[in-house]
Design a protein around this motif. Structure first.
Motif, short mmCIF file in Angstrom:
data_model
loop_
_atom_site.label_atom_id
_atom_site.label_comp_id
_atom_site.label_asym_id
_atom_site.label_seq_id
_atom_site.Cartn_x
_atom_site.Cartn_y
_atom_site.Cartn_z
N GLY A 281 0.86 -1.18 0.00
CA GLY A 281 0.00 0.00 0.00
C GLY A 281 0.89 1.22 0.00
O GLY A 281 1.24 1.77 1.04
N ASP B 208 -0.44 -0.88 4.66
CA ASP B 208 -1.36 0.26 4.55
C ASP B 208 -2.24 0.08 3.31
O ASP B 208 -2.22 0.89 2.39
CB ASP B 208 -0.53 1.56 4.46
CG ASP B 208 -1.39 2.80 4.59
OD1 ASP B 208 -2.59 2.67 4.91
OD2 ASP B 208 -0.87 3.91 4.37
N ASP C 135 2.06 -2.52 -4.58
CA ASP C 135 0.80 -1.78 -4.82
C ASP C 135 0.32 -2.11 -6.23
O ASP C 135 1.13 -2.44 -7.09
CB ASP C 135 1.02 -0.25 -4.69
CG ASP C 135 -0.28 0.49 -4.36
OD1 ASP C 135 -1.23 0.42 -5.17
OD2 ASP C 135 -0.35 1.12 -3.31
N PHE D 154 -1.93 -7.59 -4.64
CA PHE D 154 -1.34 -8.33 -3.53
C PHE D 154 -2.42 -9.23 -2.94
O PHE D 154 -3.55 -8.78 -2.76
CB PHE D 154 -0.82 -7.35 -2.46
CG PHE D 154 -0.11 -8.04 -1.33
CD1 PHE D 154 1.25 -8.24 -1.37
CD2 PHE D 154 -0.83 -8.50 -0.23
CE1 PHE D 154 1.89 -8.90 -0.33
CE2 PHE D 154 -0.19 -9.16 0.80
CZ PHE D 154 1.16 -9.36 0.75
C1 LIG Z 1 -3.87 4.52 1.78
S1 LIG Z 1 -3.07 4.10 0.30
C2 LIG Z 1 -1.39 3.94 0.82
C3 LIG Z 1 -0.78 5.22 1.34
C4 LIG Z 1 0.68 5.18 1.62
N1 LIG Z 1 1.08 4.05 2.46
C5 LIG Z 1 1.12 6.45 2.32
O1 LIG Z 1 1.08 6.53 3.57
O2 LIG Z 1 1.52 7.40 1.65
C6 LIG Z 1 -3.62 2.47 0.04
C7 LIG Z 1 -2.99 1.80 -1.15
O3 LIG Z 1 -3.20 0.40 -1.06
C8 LIG Z 1 -3.25 -0.12 -2.36
N2 LIG Z 1 -3.92 -1.43 -2.32
C9 LIG Z 1 -5.08 -1.75 -1.72
N3 LIG Z 1 -5.38 -3.04 -1.92
C10 LIG Z 1 -4.34 -3.58 -2.62
C11 LIG Z 1 -4.04 -4.90 -3.10
N4 LIG Z 1 -4.83 -5.94 -2.86
N5 LIG Z 1 -2.91 -5.07 -3.82
C12 LIG Z 1 -2.07 -4.03 -4.04
N6 LIG Z 1 -2.31 -2.76 -3.60
C13 LIG Z 1 -3.42 -2.54 -2.90
C14 LIG Z 1 -4.04 0.93 -3.13
O4 LIG Z 1 -3.76 0.85 -4.51
C15 LIG Z 1 -3.54 2.23 -2.50
O5 LIG Z 1 -2.53 2.82 -3.26
#
Ligand SMILES: C[S@@+](CC[C@H](N)C(=O)[O-])C[C@H]1O[C@@H](n2cnc3c(N)ncnc32)[C@H](O)[C@@H]1O
Length: 327
Positions: A172, A261, A195, A244
């Motif tokens: 994430g 995240d 991600d 993921f």
């Molecule tokens: C809240 S954002 C992350 C923010 C980042 N960690 C920060 O603090 O700047 C959540 C991210 O999780 C990714 N995400 C959610 N489910 C996912 C999955 N199953 N596989 C890959 N990425 C995933 C989304 O694409 C998104 O970019």
């Protein structure tokens, strides 16, 4: 350079580690007794109050105090020219990437610092930009989660000082704001960034909210290459783009620190199941959004995992309530 230093506490001690050898401190001012205090000595130099500044010859004043703003105001009121006042705020750097990562607007940095001068006096300051912040009120700056970042910093100190082995991962990443800080703190470690870089998977959203109408536009506005390019130590970063856990192919890897995240129940639960067994002794998982009222699936995943594996979680009072899982 002849310096007067405002501050005789912990910020002063920290400043002394960063100061240039050519600086000579000729006097101190106690930053909490600017006008009333003075008299006697501190570290074999006279301890004066602001009114005595006109009687001594010096080049610059260094504010080494968490009380930065009021000290600066008082110095200006006493007629000191702003151009000779410098200082630093812990954890700040004159680096656009860091400012961006911490969401610091330029005016914010300018308000406090005479950057060129500060860097002249404290050349080592740049390398030490993740030290403790004393200005707690800044935590309320929009988008700047002091407690989250500071917790990360302290965890990294534990891992690095104890030589806990293993790679680093974040699941994430979105635009890489937190990832840039992680990469900077663990600059010599392999860092895997997981991600889709295209937002949530519709099936995960459906599973969580019963419909794909929610959050289907969220987190799409990013780009894996741009994120990689923005990393301060990109040579150690490996992007794992896609859904993921499908992108996890690191069965033999051990991890020292993992940031989770992904906001939703399913990927968070999968990630805990995958990373916890691969966490080195002394390593940490930092999972975001445990107290996020919108994405409550994260809490569900963490609580379930913690119960099923008898793992203790440590809640953190950052903006969305992260938890730490230690091994
Ligand atoms: C809240 S954002 C992350 C923010 C980042 N960690 C920060 O603090 O700047 C959540 C991210 O999780 C990714 N995400 C959610 N489910 C996912 C999955 N199953 N596989 C890959 N990425 C995933 C989304 O694409 C998104 O970019």
């Amino acid at each position: 350079m002849k310096l007067v230093v405002c501050g005789i506490g912990s910020a002063y001690k920290y400043a002394m580690e960063l100061i240039d050898d050519s600086c000579e401190i000729i006097a101190f001012i106690n930053s909490y007794e600017l006008t009333r205090g003075g008299g006697g000595q501190f570290n074999n130099k006279p301890l004066i109050n602001i009114s005595k500044l006109k009687d001594i010859e010096f080049d610059y004043i260094l504010i080494a105090s968490g009380n930065f703003e009021s000290v600066k105001e008082e110095l200006l009121r006493a007629g000191i020219n702003e151009s000779i006042i410098c200082g630093y705020i812990f954890e700040r750097e004159n680096n656009p990437k860091i400012q961006e990562a911490l969401k610091l607007p330029n005016e914010f940095v300018k308000r406090y610092l005479n950057l060129d001068l500060t860097q002249k006096i404290m050349p080592k300051w740049k390398a030490k930009n993740f030290q403790a912040v004393t200005m707690w009120h800044e935590n309320t700056q929009e988008g700047f989660d002091f407690i989250r970042i500071q917790t990360l910093y302290l965890l990294s100190q534990q891992i690095l000082s104890k030589n806990v082995n293993g790679a680093i991962a974040e699941c994430g990443v979105f635009k890489g704001e937190f990832a840039r800080i992680i990469n900077r703190l663990f600059k010599d470690r392999q860092f895997y960034l997981f991600d889709t870089f295209e937002g949530f998977s519709p099936s995960d959203i459906k599973c969580e909210f019963g419909s794909t109408d929610f959050f289907n536009k969220g987190f799409k506005n990013t780009n894996a290459n741009a994120v990689l390019e923005s990393m301060p130590h990109k040579e150690n970063c490996i992007i794992k783009q896609g859904y993921f856990p499908g992108t996890f192919d690191l069965d033999d890897e051990k991890f020292a620190f993992v940031s989770l995240d992904m906001d939703l129940y399913k990927p968070m639960k999968d990630a805990l199941e995958i990373f916890y067994p691969r966490l080195s002794q002394g390593g940490y998982i930092m999972a975001h959004d445990y107290h996020n009222k919108v994405f409550s699936g994260t809490k569900e995943a963490i609580d379930e995992f913690s119960k099923e594996h008898n793992v203790t979680i440590i809640p953190i009072a950052d903006l969305f309530g992260s938890v730490i899982i230690a091994k």
